[in-house]
Write a protein that holds these residues in place. Structure first.
Motif, PDB file in Angstrom:
ATOM      1  N   ARG A 126       3.736 -21.751  62.893  1.00  0.00           N
ATOM      2  CA  ARG A 126       3.418 -23.176  63.051  1.00  0.00           C
ATOM      3  C   ARG A 126       2.398 -23.420  64.155  1.00  0.00           C
ATOM      4  NH1 ARG A 126       9.828 -24.464  62.497  1.00  0.00           N
ATOM      5  NH2 ARG A 126       9.949 -23.920  60.282  1.00  0.00           N
ATOM      6  N   ALA A 127       2.375 -22.538  65.149  1.00  0.00           N
ATOM      7  CA  ALA A 127       1.367 -22.675  66.201  1.00  0.00           C
ATOM      8  C   ALA A 127      -0.034 -22.410  65.653  1.00  0.00           C
ATOM      9  CB  ALA A 127       1.663 -21.718  67.353  1.00  0.00           C
ATOM     10  N   SER A 128      -0.096 -21.731  64.517  1.00  0.00           N
ATOM     11  CA  SER A 128      -1.392 -21.351  63.951  1.00  0.00           C
ATOM     12  C   SER A 128      -1.858 -22.292  62.853  1.00  0.00           C
ATOM     13  CB  SER A 128      -1.299 -19.925  63.382  1.00  0.00           C
ATOM     14  OG  SER A 128      -0.820 -19.034  64.358  1.00  0.00           O
ATOM     15  N   VAL A 129      -1.045 -23.297  62.544  1.00  0.00           N
ATOM     16  CA  VAL A 129      -1.371 -24.226  61.454  1.00  0.00           C
ATOM     17  C   VAL A 129      -1.337 -25.648  61.978  1.00  0.00           C
ATOM     18  CG1 VAL A 129      -0.737 -25.044  59.158  1.00  0.00           C
ATOM     19  CG2 VAL A 129      -0.368 -22.644  59.762  1.00  0.00           C
ATOM     20  N   GLY A 130      -2.465 -26.328  61.911  1.00  0.00           N
ATOM     21  CA  GLY A 130      -2.528 -27.751  62.230  1.00  0.00           C
ATOM     22  C   GLY A 130      -2.404 -28.551  60.944  1.00  0.00           C
ATOM     23  N   VAL A 131      -1.871 -29.761  61.035  1.00  0.00           N
ATOM     24  CA  VAL A 131      -1.665 -30.539  59.816  1.00  0.00           C
ATOM     25  C   VAL A 131      -1.894 -32.022  60.102  1.00  0.00           C
ATOM     26  CG1 VAL A 131       0.830 -30.723  60.237  1.00  0.00           C
ATOM     27  CG2 VAL A 131      -0.063 -31.015  57.925  1.00  0.00           C
ATOM     28  N   VAL A 132      -2.537 -32.685  59.159  1.00  0.00           N
ATOM     29  CA  VAL A 132      -2.677 -34.143  59.178  1.00  0.00           C
ATOM     30  C   VAL A 132      -2.032 -34.648  57.898  1.00  0.00           C
ATOM     31  CG1 VAL A 132      -4.237 -36.108  59.260  1.00  0.00           C
ATOM     32  CG2 VAL A 132      -4.817 -34.013  60.501  1.00  0.00           C
ATOM     33  N   PHE A 133      -0.908 -35.348  58.043  1.00  0.00           N
ATOM     34  CA  PHE A 133      -0.176 -35.834  56.894  1.00  0.00           C
ATOM     35  C   PHE A 133      -0.731 -37.170  56.403  1.00  0.00           C
ATOM     36  CE2 PHE A 133       3.006 -33.276  59.222  1.00  0.00           C
ATOM     37  CZ  PHE A 133       3.405 -32.416  58.200  1.00  0.00           C
ATOM     38  N   GLN A 134      -0.317 -37.535  55.198  1.00  0.00           N
ATOM     39  CA  GLN A 134      -0.658 -38.858  54.682  1.00  0.00           C
ATOM     40  C   GLN A 134      -0.069 -39.935  55.580  1.00  0.00           C
ATOM     41  OE1 GLN A 134       0.859 -39.619  50.769  1.00  0.00           O
ATOM     42  NE2 GLN A 134      -0.116 -41.604  50.586  1.00  0.00           N
ATOM     43  N   GLU A 135       1.179 -39.754  55.987  1.00  0.00           N
ATOM     44  CA  GLU A 135       1.826 -40.647  56.956  1.00  0.00           C
ATOM     45  C   GLU A 135       1.668 -40.008  58.328  1.00  0.00           C
ATOM     46  OE1 GLU A 135       3.541 -43.285  59.145  1.00  0.00           O
ATOM     47  OE2 GLU A 135       3.405 -43.674  56.979  1.00  0.00           O
ATOM     48  N   PRO A 136       1.065 -40.707  59.296  1.00  0.00           N
ATOM     49  CA  PRO A 136       0.748 -40.066  60.587  1.00  0.00           C
ATOM     50  C   PRO A 136       1.965 -39.603  61.394  1.00  0.00           C
ATOM     51  CG  PRO A 136      -0.524 -42.082  60.280  1.00  0.00           C
ATOM     52  CD  PRO A 136       0.494 -42.066  59.190  1.00  0.00           C
ATOM     53  N   TYR A 137       3.126 -40.226  61.230  1.00  0.00           N
ATOM     54  CA  TYR A 137       4.332 -39.819  61.962  1.00  0.00           C
ATOM     55  C   TYR A 137       4.104 -39.807  63.477  1.00  0.00           C
ATOM     56  CZ  TYR A 137       5.852 -38.197  57.350  1.00  0.00           C
ATOM     57  OH  TYR A 137       6.185 -38.121  56.022  1.00  0.00           O
ATOM     58  N   LEU A 138       3.800 -40.967  64.021  1.00  0.00           N
ATOM     59  CA  LEU A 138       3.647 -41.080  65.471  1.00  0.00           C
ATOM     60  C   LEU A 138       4.995 -41.427  66.101  1.00  0.00           C
ATOM     61  CD1 LEU A 138       0.257 -43.028  65.728  1.00  0.00           C
ATOM     62  CD2 LEU A 138       0.649 -40.558  65.613  1.00  0.00           C
TER      63      LEU A 138
END
Length: 621
Positions: free
Chosen positions: A435-447
């Motif tokens: 997970r440290a090696s994978v960045g993700v931008v979701f449809q829902e930002p989840y702030l």
């Protein structure tokens, strides 16, 4: 009582507090026993003066000193009682800290599968109910019941010295009471479990409704939701009726049994005094001691009731604690679920993996996966992405796109085949390394609630303000952030409610930038935005994608027209792999989608929606 003892043993770091409670309880019990002996002496002294065996003047000083002794014993007992209460309160607070932290750590260490079948509000309700019932029982037991139990033990020793049959009757109180309680317990527990289930379901629905109150209001569903909520608690009332009637019927039997035994005890003391075996002082002392023993016996009804609730609650707690954690769960999280105290947690997030020269950054080799046995979602999927390349996944809803994302995030493991990231088989990596090696931008930002700066720095909390500002500028977010009076310290509320959809998404893009992982996943990152917001977010995404290997799930064809490779999925299988130009002329799924975008018929629009494409789907939008 085993579950409660199990909790005490598991929180063994609190042993100094346990000892403090025991010794203060012993002191309170001992000091409470001083009074009956002083009263006995005072009674016999006064009786001797009244009978003429001595003069009142001769015993006046003795009576005064005995009264002072009573005062001193009561004062010291009160002080020790409060010392024990203080230690008990601290123990309860520390126990709540340990149990709550351990529960939270356990949840964080559990695999994604566990949460797939849970309601968030129910998880929260279970924590509050379970730990509250446990700590309340132990606190009340430590502050009130333990001194009384020690006191009863001492009373049994004293009555044995005076007349052992009296001790036998007193000792009979406890096994008879516990036997009648055991007859009550099993049935009561079943009722309590049903009530707890209804309360947890109501709490889960309450949390869902509050978090999505806009949806509830927009569908005018307030009355319906209130009705569903009320029905849960109405059911608890229905269950409480037979539960309470059963409990109080049995409690009445216990009370009658106890009263009969105490009647025998009083008769025994009266007859022994009447026939000269006890002095009046002995009788008064013994009656006081019996009254002191009577209080904890009748208090056992309340203690047992509280203990039953604590045991019922602890079943849910231990049910969660016995769940299997992720095989590669963070070692500190696992330690927090099993250590005797709360460990000192240090954020030791591993560094991202470095891409291996000459090897794909992402590679799926004959990967299969099923959420449920016998129902495969992916079947022999193979494709790869090179360093700096962009791959788009296209297929109908339910075709496996999001499942591939879940596998890359380490939320699940392939059931067959090989998945590698940066040249490493994910089976050989911990979930933290992956997970440290994978960045993700979701449809829902989840702030999260908190400031904009905290949200951007969520993946790198030690980041300086300069680093945060730098990524915000690249994500096309700096301008709107600076427009707020508090700038980067602006508190955005739960789930970022103070920000628009486009603003939230740009904050999430900046967050992914700061993480600086070599692999990037864009999971429908602009599908919920209007054209203007999409352009602003897309500018940030273009900046984010530079020098990274990117996997895209898109809801607009315009966002994948410039990718290096498109992978089309059909019912969990790879249909085609190629460049946009190659697949446009292949007659496959992508070619079909291009044809559908040129059509204005409603049937074709519905067909597009099956592939998850909504809104503006033109290539030049």
């Amino acid at each position: 009582m085993n579950p409660l003892l199990k909790i005490l043993r598991s929180a063994s770091a609190l042993w100094p507090l346990y000892l403090g409670i025991f010794f203060s309880a012993a002191a309170v019990a001992g000091l409470s026993l001083v009074s009956p002996f002083i009263v006995r002496e005072a009674t016999d002294t006064i009786v001797s003066a009244v009978r003429g065996d001595t003069t009142p003047a001769a015993v006046t000083s003795t009576i005064v000193w005995l009264a002072i002794g009573l005062l001193a014993a009561d004062v010291v007992r009160t002080l020790m009682d409060n010392v024990g209460g203080y230690v008990g309160d601290i123990m309860a607070a520390r126990l709540r800290q340990i149990l709550s932290t351990r529960y939270y750590a356990k949840l964080l260490a559990l695999p994604q599968r566990y949460f797939d079948s849970q309601v968030t509000g129910t998880i929260i309700a279970r924590l509050d109910r379970s730990i509250t019932s446990i700590t309340q029982f132990l606190q009340s037991g430590a502050n009130n019941f333990l001194p009384m139990i020690l006191q009863v033990g001492a009373i049994l020793v004293i009555t044995t010295i005076y007349y052992w049959p009296l001790t036998v009757l007193l000792a009979l109180l406890f096994p008879i009471y516990m036997w009648l309680t055991a007859l009550t317990s099993k049935r009561w527990q079943r009722f309590e479990g049903e009530k707890n289930e209804q309360v947890d379901l109501a709490g889960g629905r309450f949390s869902e409704t509050v978090s999505q109150v806009k949806v509830v209001k927009s569908f005018v569903a307030e009355i319906r939701e209130l009705g569903l909520f009320g029905k849960r608690f109405a059911r608890t009332v229905e269950v409480t009726r037979p539960q309470s009637s059963w409990w109080h019927f049995m409690d009445s039997l216990r009370g009658v049994a106890m009263s009969l035994i105490f009647c025998g005890i009083y008769l025994m003391i009266f007859f022994r005094t009447l026939h000269g075996h006890f002095t009046l002082g002995d009788m008064v002392m013994l009656l006081q001691l019996v009254s002191m023993a009577k209080q904890p016996v009748f208090m056992m009804s309340w203690i047992v009731d509280t203990a039953q609730r604590a045991i019922a609650g602890s079943k849910d707690y231990f049910g969660v604690m016995e769940e299997q954690v992720e095989e590669s769960a963070n070692a500190q999280l696992v330690a927090a679920t099993s250590a005797s105290g709360v460990p000192s947690l240090v954020d030791d997030t591993p560094a991202p993996l470095a891409p291996q020269p000459g090897q794909p950054v992402i590679e799926l080799d004959d990967v299969s996966f099923a959420y449920e046995e016998g129902k495969p979602v992916l079947d022999g999927v193979s494709f790869h992405a090179v360093q700096g390349g962009t791959v788009a996944l296209v297929g109908e809803s339910g075709g496996g796109k999001s499942t591939i994302v879940n596998l890359l995030l380490g939320l699940y493991s392939p059931t067959a085949g090989r998945l590698s990231v940066c040249g490493h088989d994910v089976a050989s990596l911990t979930s933290e390394q992956l997970r440290a090696s994978v960045g993700v931008v979701f449809q829902e930002p989840y702030l999260f609630s908190g400031s904009i700066r905290e949200n951007i720095a969520y993946g790198k909390p030690e980041a300086s303000l300069e680093e945060v500002i730098a990524v915000a500028k690249r994500a096309n977010a700096h301008e709107f952030i600076e427009a707020f009076p508090d700038g980067y310290d602006t508190v955005i509320g739960e789930r970022g409610l103070r920000l628009s959809g486009g603003q939230k998404q740009r904050v999430s893009v900046a967050r992914a930038m700061l993480k600086d992982a070599p692999v990037l996943i864009l999971d429908e990152a602009t599908s919920a935005l209007d054209n203007k917001a999409e352009r602003a977010v897309q500018a940030g995404l273009d900046e984010l994608m530079k020098d990274r290997t990117t996997l895209i799930i898109a809801h607009r064809l315009s966002t994948i027209a410039g990718v290096d490779t498109i992978v089309t999925l059909d019912e969990g299988r790879v249909d085609e792999v190629g460049s946009p130009d190659e697949l446009a002329a292949s007659g496959g799924i992508y070619s079909e989608l291009l044809a559908l975008t040129a059509s204005s018929s409603e049937a074709d629009r519905q067909r597009l929606k099956r592939y998850g494409f909504v809104g503006d789907t033109s290539l030049d939008s």
